[in-house]
Design an enzyme around this catalytic site. Structure first.
Site, PDB file in Angstrom:
ATOM      1  N   ILE A   1      12.134  -3.915  -9.198  1.00 52.77           N
ATOM      2  CA  ILE A   1      11.076  -3.370 -10.064  1.00 52.77           C
ATOM      3  C   ILE A   1      11.177  -1.844 -10.115  1.00 52.77           C
TER       4      ILE A   1
ATOM      5  N   THR B   1      18.481  -0.313   1.514  1.00 52.88           N
ATOM      6  CA  THR B   1      18.660  -1.500   2.361  1.00 52.88           C
ATOM      7  C   THR B   1      19.540  -2.471   1.569  1.00 52.88           C
TER       8      THR B   1
ATOM      9  N   ASP C   1      14.388   7.036   4.536  1.00 55.93           N
ATOM     10  CA  ASP C   1      13.537   5.934   4.997  1.00 55.93           C
ATOM     11  C   ASP C   1      12.080   6.385   4.874  1.00 55.93           C
TER      12      ASP C   1
ATOM     13  N   THR D   1       1.009  -6.898  -4.352  1.00 59.16           N
ATOM     14  CA  THR D   1       1.326  -8.248  -4.820  1.00 59.16           C
ATOM     15  C   THR D   1       0.086  -9.137  -4.872  1.00 59.16           C
ATOM     16  N   ASP D   2       0.146 -10.183  -5.700  1.00 63.82           N
ATOM     17  CA  ASP D   2      -0.960 -11.153  -5.744  1.00 63.82           C
ATOM     18  C   ASP D   2      -1.011 -12.011  -4.472  1.00 63.82           C
ATOM     19  N   GLU D   3       0.085 -11.981  -3.678  1.00 64.21           N
ATOM     20  CA  GLU D   3       0.133 -12.857  -2.496  1.00 64.21           C
ATOM     21  C   GLU D   3      -0.903 -12.483  -1.449  1.00 64.21           C
TER      22      GLU D   3
ATOM     23  N   TYR E   1       5.077 -11.522   5.152  1.00 60.56           N
ATOM     24  CA  TYR E   1       5.231 -10.575   4.033  1.00 60.56           C
ATOM     25  C   TYR E   1       3.866 -10.211   3.452  1.00 60.56           C
ATOM     26  N   SER E   2       3.086 -11.237   3.074  1.00 62.70           N
ATOM     27  CA  SER E   2       1.817 -10.917   2.405  1.00 62.70           C
ATOM     28  C   SER E   2       0.827 -10.270   3.367  1.00 62.70           C
ATOM     29  N   ALA E   3       0.913 -10.627   4.672  1.00 63.95           N
ATOM     30  CA  ALA E   3       0.033  -9.973   5.657  1.00 63.95           C
ATOM     31  C   ALA E   3       0.371  -8.489   5.753  1.00 63.95           C
TER      32      ALA E   3
ATOM     33  N   LYS F   1       1.749  -6.645   3.347  1.00 60.33           N
ATOM     34  CA  LYS F   1       1.322  -5.983   2.101  1.00 60.33           C
ATOM     35  C   LYS F   1      -0.206  -5.804   2.112  1.00 60.33           C
TER      36      LYS F   1
ATOM     37  N   TYR G   1      20.173 -21.247   4.546  1.00 61.70           N
ATOM     38  CA  TYR G   1      20.116 -22.630   4.087  1.00 61.70           C
ATOM     39  C   TYR G   1      20.721 -23.645   5.051  1.00 61.70           C
TER      40      TYR G   1
HETATM   41  P1  NAD Z   1      13.194  -5.162  -3.815  1.00 58.31           P
HETATM   42  O1  NAD Z   1      13.357  -5.837  -2.492  1.00 58.31           O
HETATM   43  O2  NAD Z   1      14.056  -5.559  -4.958  1.00 58.31           O
HETATM   44  O3  NAD Z   1      13.385  -3.583  -3.633  1.00 58.31           O
HETATM   45  C1  NAD Z   1      12.819  -2.886  -2.537  1.00 58.31           C
HETATM   46  C2  NAD Z   1      13.434  -1.482  -2.521  1.00 58.31           C
HETATM   47  O4  NAD Z   1      12.834  -0.759  -1.433  1.00 58.31           O
HETATM   48  C3  NAD Z   1      14.944  -1.477  -2.261  1.00 58.31           C
HETATM   49  O5  NAD Z   1      15.594  -0.567  -3.118  1.00 58.31           O
HETATM   50  C4  NAD Z   1      15.060  -1.024  -0.818  1.00 58.31           C
HETATM   51  O6  NAD Z   1      16.277  -0.320  -0.528  1.00 58.31           O
HETATM   52  C5  NAD Z   1      13.845  -0.120  -0.684  1.00 58.31           C
HETATM   53  N1  NAD Z   1      13.398   0.008   0.699  1.00 58.31           N
HETATM   54  C6  NAD Z   1      13.166  -1.004   1.582  1.00 58.31           C
HETATM   55  N2  NAD Z   1      12.799  -0.483   2.767  1.00 58.31           N
HETATM   56  C7  NAD Z   1      12.774   0.872   2.630  1.00 58.31           C
HETATM   57  C8  NAD Z   1      12.472   1.950   3.495  1.00 58.31           C
HETATM   58  N3  NAD Z   1      12.115   1.734   4.776  1.00 58.31           N
HETATM   59  N4  NAD Z   1      12.540   3.210   3.019  1.00 58.31           N
HETATM   60  C9  NAD Z   1      12.910   3.440   1.726  1.00 58.31           C
HETATM   61  N5  NAD Z   1      13.245   2.466   0.876  1.00 58.31           N
HETATM   62  C10 NAD Z   1      13.168   1.191   1.320  1.00 58.31           C
HETATM   63  O7  NAD Z   1      11.648  -5.296  -4.177  1.00 58.31           O
HETATM   64  P2  NAD Z   1      10.931  -5.566  -5.590  1.00 58.31           P
HETATM   65  O8  NAD Z   1      10.930  -7.004  -5.862  1.00 58.31           O
HETATM   66  O9  NAD Z   1      11.460  -4.614  -6.570  1.00 58.31           O
HETATM   67  O10 NAD Z   1       9.435  -5.143  -5.202  1.00 58.31           O
HETATM   68  C11 NAD Z   1       9.021  -3.797  -5.288  1.00 58.31           C
HETATM   69  C12 NAD Z   1       7.569  -3.693  -4.878  1.00 58.31           C
HETATM   70  O11 NAD Z   1       6.765  -4.482  -5.742  1.00 58.31           O
HETATM   71  C13 NAD Z   1       7.271  -4.189  -3.476  1.00 58.31           C
HETATM   72  O12 NAD Z   1       6.307  -3.346  -2.904  1.00 58.31           O
HETATM   73  C14 NAD Z   1       6.715  -5.590  -3.682  1.00 58.31           C
HETATM   74  O13 NAD Z   1       5.836  -5.930  -2.648  1.00 58.31           O
HETATM   75  C15 NAD Z   1       6.000  -5.419  -4.989  1.00 58.31           C
HETATM   76  N6  NAD Z   1       5.895  -6.631  -5.837  1.00 58.31           N
HETATM   77  C16 NAD Z   1       6.992  -7.378  -6.128  1.00 58.31           C
HETATM   78  C17 NAD Z   1       6.877  -8.474  -6.982  1.00 58.31           C
HETATM   79  C18 NAD Z   1       8.064  -9.325  -7.375  1.00 58.31           C
HETATM   80  O14 NAD Z   1       7.881 -10.360  -8.024  1.00 58.31           O
HETATM   81  N7  NAD Z   1       9.277  -8.930  -7.045  1.00 58.31           N
HETATM   82  C19 NAD Z   1       5.615  -8.816  -7.502  1.00 58.31           C
HETATM   83  C20 NAD Z   1       4.503  -8.031  -7.155  1.00 58.31           C
HETATM   84  C21 NAD Z   1       4.655  -6.943  -6.342  1.00 58.31           C
HETATM   85  O1  DAU Z   2       3.790 -13.234  -6.374  1.00 58.77           O
HETATM   86  C1  DAU Z   2       4.477 -12.032  -6.207  1.00 58.77           C
HETATM   87  C2  DAU Z   2       5.602 -12.213  -5.218  1.00 58.77           C
HETATM   88  O2  DAU Z   2       6.601 -12.980  -5.874  1.00 58.77           O
HETATM   89  C3  DAU Z   2       6.171 -10.890  -4.724  1.00 58.77           C
HETATM   90  O3  DAU Z   2       5.190 -10.202  -4.003  1.00 58.77           O
HETATM   91  C4  DAU Z   2       7.395 -11.127  -3.837  1.00 58.77           C
HETATM   92  O4  DAU Z   2       7.976  -9.889  -3.474  1.00 58.77           O
HETATM   93  C5  DAU Z   2       8.399 -11.952  -4.622  1.00 58.77           C
HETATM   94  O5  DAU Z   2       9.508 -12.244  -3.792  1.00 58.77           O
HETATM   95  C6  DAU Z   2       7.766 -13.241  -5.132  1.00 58.77           C
HETATM   96  O6  DAU Z   2       7.470 -14.136  -4.034  1.00 58.77           O
HETATM   97  P1  DAU Z   2       7.777 -15.726  -4.120  1.00 58.77           P
HETATM   98  O7  DAU Z   2       7.883 -16.226  -2.732  1.00 58.77           O
HETATM   99  O8  DAU Z   2       6.843 -16.397  -5.037  1.00 58.77           O
HETATM  100  O9  DAU Z   2       9.234 -15.657  -4.848  1.00 58.77           O
HETATM  101  P2  DAU Z   2      10.593 -16.471  -4.597  1.00 58.77           P
HETATM  102  O10 DAU Z   2      11.499 -16.117  -5.732  1.00 58.77           O
HETATM  103  O11 DAU Z   2      11.109 -16.308  -3.220  1.00 58.77           O
HETATM  104  O12 DAU Z   2      10.133 -17.984  -4.781  1.00 58.77           O
HETATM  105  C7  DAU Z   2       9.526 -18.453  -5.965  1.00 58.77           C
HETATM  106  C8  DAU Z   2       9.168 -19.906  -5.761  1.00 58.77           C
HETATM  107  O13 DAU Z   2      10.394 -20.679  -5.702  1.00 58.77           O
HETATM  108  C9  DAU Z   2       8.441 -20.185  -4.467  1.00 58.77           C
HETATM  109  O14 DAU Z   2       7.492 -21.222  -4.675  1.00 58.77           O
HETATM  110  C10 DAU Z   2       9.536 -20.682  -3.518  1.00 58.77           C
HETATM  111  C11 DAU Z   2      10.513 -21.377  -4.439  1.00 58.77           C
HETATM  112  N1  DAU Z   2      11.934 -21.328  -4.030  1.00 58.77           N
HETATM  113  C12 DAU Z   2      12.474 -20.097  -3.775  1.00 58.77           C
HETATM  114  C13 DAU Z   2      13.795 -19.984  -3.409  1.00 58.77           C
HETATM  115  C14 DAU Z   2      14.404 -18.636  -3.103  1.00 58.77           C
HETATM  116  C15 DAU Z   2      12.696 -22.480  -3.957  1.00 58.77           C
HETATM  117  O15 DAU Z   2      12.203 -23.592  -4.225  1.00 58.77           O
HETATM  118  N2  DAU Z   2      13.997 -22.378  -3.576  1.00 58.77           N
HETATM  119  C16 DAU Z   2      14.592 -21.174  -3.284  1.00 58.77           C
HETATM  120  O16 DAU Z   2      15.792 -21.145  -2.919  1.00 58.77           O
END
Ligand code: NAD
Ligand code: DAU
Length: 376
Positions: free
Chosen positions: A13, A37, A60, A134-136, A182-184, A186, A373
């Site tokens: 994002i 990372t 960092d 996050t919504d989690e 994770y959600s705890a 956040k 896995y």
């Molecule tokens: P991501 O894992 O793709 O990217 C995380 C980035 O943070 C990476 O570039 C990583 O190198 C950097 N990072 C990690 N630890 C670090 C540290 N200690 N210092 C500096 N940089 C560091 O994550 P994402 O999916 O892009 O999520 C971004 C943010 O949005 C997060 O805070 C996540 O909780 C939130 N979010 C994600 C989703 C989703 O669906 N992916 C939804 C809602 C909220």
């Molecule tokens: O809701 C927002 C969150 O969405 C963000 O805060 C998180 O950073 C992001 O990773 C995401 O969390 P989820 O756990 O919902 O996403 P994930 O892609 O890991 O999984 C989506 C759904 O698919 C979940 O119900 C678990 C399932 N899943 C996931 C994987 C990786 C599978 O069934 N098989 C898989 O291999």
């Protein structure tokens, strides 16, 4: 002149947010702070890396002294904080890293901003600390209608199938009930951000978004992982019965919401971001298989037999569904893409950018994938 630190800008994002701000606001200075990372990848930002208003700093967020020095050096006016450990499955294996980065890292960012801004004559005036969450944090909703009911709300992102799988939605006033490490972590970081507003008067904003999908997502998350596995005809590990529901939003629509809220959102407010676009995992997986098959010239549905039911994720949240009406009502935000268009665009992007995927999925990744896995 705004100088904005965006943390985690090399991630999924974050890279979309950095790209949007660098291109849209040439008058701002954008400083991307990322530790790089496993999830951080500068290839995500190739197209903007030479822009004069962009700087990358490898650091960092937990390194308070470096962050504080950078704030002074760049005379930072705002922070948009995305850096985090973001994958639920990893948090189940290694909760410490999540507490360290997500809680202590956020605290370090807050304290560095506070100490720097408090030395300025205008102090917090014109400043902003915007925390992306996050919504989690709200926990899980029940699947009260497994067959789906007509959704009471709609946005442009809502899919043609447009169902809700329960009557309840996550609203901004809900109690936090996180289940995974994770959600705890956040949730804890959200509390620290609000505490810095309430205690020191720091101008903070928090947003909680639903699941994002789109280009540059690390292939440990459902959508890019499965697109890549279908392409290579590898098994698709569906957790449990595949009945869990997520509410999907195209990543560029999240970035647009962040832009709007950063500029127009009210201090100390929380906004939920989502597209009223609920899907059961198994239904999304069917769409992915059909789309990849079609785009690769295979017979549509030919790869359905890759679906492999595996042991469920521990503490697997059943349903997420965001109520984003506050953001629509107060700031006029609307997603731009309907889900079917977004998925088509996303699958095409991964198939067209196989080199990006192949680089990430070679070496270390294979070991991660094997470990993750092995026992499922
Ligand atoms: P991501 O894992 O793709 O990217 C995380 C980035 O943070 C990476 O570039 C990583 O190198 C950097 N990072 C990690 N630890 C670090 C540290 N200690 N210092 C500096 N940089 C560091 O994550 P994402 O999916 O892009 O999520 C971004 C943010 O949005 C997060 O805070 C996540 O909780 C939130 N979010 C994600 C989703 C989703 O669906 N992916 C939804 C809602 C909220
Ligand atoms: O809701 C927002 C969150 O969405 C963000 O805060 C998180 O950073 C992001 O990773 C995401 O969390 P989820 O756990 O919902 O996403 P994930 O892609 O890991 O999984 C989506 C759904 O698919 C979940 O119900 C678990 C399932 N899943 C996931 C994987 C990786 C599978 O069934 N098989 C898989 O291999």
């Amino acid at each position: 002149m705004k100088a904005i630190i965006i943390t985690g800008g090399a991630g999924f994002i974050g890279s979309h947010v950095v790209r949007l701000f660098v291109n849209k606001y040439p008058e701002y200075r954008i400083i991307n702070v990322d530790k790089l990372t496993y999830a951080g990848n500068l290839a995500n930002l190739k197209d903007i890396e030479d822009k004069p208003n962009y700087r990358f700093v490898k650091a960092d967020i937990c390194d308070f002294a470096t962050i504080h020095r950078l704030m002074e050096e760049e005379q930072v006016t705002s922070v948009i904080h995305l850096a985090a450990e973001s994958h639920v499955d990893r948090s189940i294996k290694d909760p410490f890293t999540f507490a360290q980065t997500n809680v202590m890292g956020t605290l370090s960012m807050l304290q560095a901003a506070k100490l720097y801004w408090e030395t300025l004559p205008e102090k917090y005036e014109g400043k902003r600390f915007y925390h992306i969450s996050t919504d989690e944090v709200y926990g899980a909703l029940e699947l009260t209608h497994p067959e789906g009911i007509e959704s009471p709300f709609t946005t442009k992102a809502s899919s043609e199938h447009h169902h809700a799988y329960g009557e309840k939605f996550f609203t901004e006033d809900l109690k936090y009930m996180p289940h995974s490490p994770y959600s705890a972590s956040k949730a804890s970081s959200d509390h620290f951000v609000r505490a810095f507003h309430d205690t020191y008067g720091m101008p903070t904003i928090v947003t909680n978004c639903s699941n994002n999908y789109g280009p540059y997502q690390f292939p440990e998350k459902l959508i890019p992982l499965f697109i890549n596995n279908i392409r290579h005809r590898k098994p698709l590990p569906v957790y449990g019965k595949g009945e869990n529901v997520r509410d999907w939003l195209y990543v560029e629509d999240h970035a647009r919401a962040i832009d709007l809220i950063f500029h127009k959102g009210a201090i100390a407010e929380t906004y939920n971001i989502g597209g009223f676009n609920e899907w059961k995992n198994i239904d999304i997986i069917h769409v992915l298989i059909k789309t990849v098959d079609r785009l690769l010239g295979r017979k549509e549905g030919e790869d359905l037999d890759l679906i492999t039911y595996v042991t469920d994720r521990a503490g697997h949240d059943m349903r997420y569904a965001i109520d984003s009406r506050k953001l629509q009502r107060e700031l006029g935000w609307e997603p731009s893409l309907q889900f079917e268009e977004g998925i088509e665009k996303t699958v095409r992007w991964y198939l067209d950018n196989q080199e990006w995927m192949d680089r990430i999925t070679s070496g270390e990744y294979e070991k991660y994938y094997e470990d993750m896995y092995k026992n499922r």
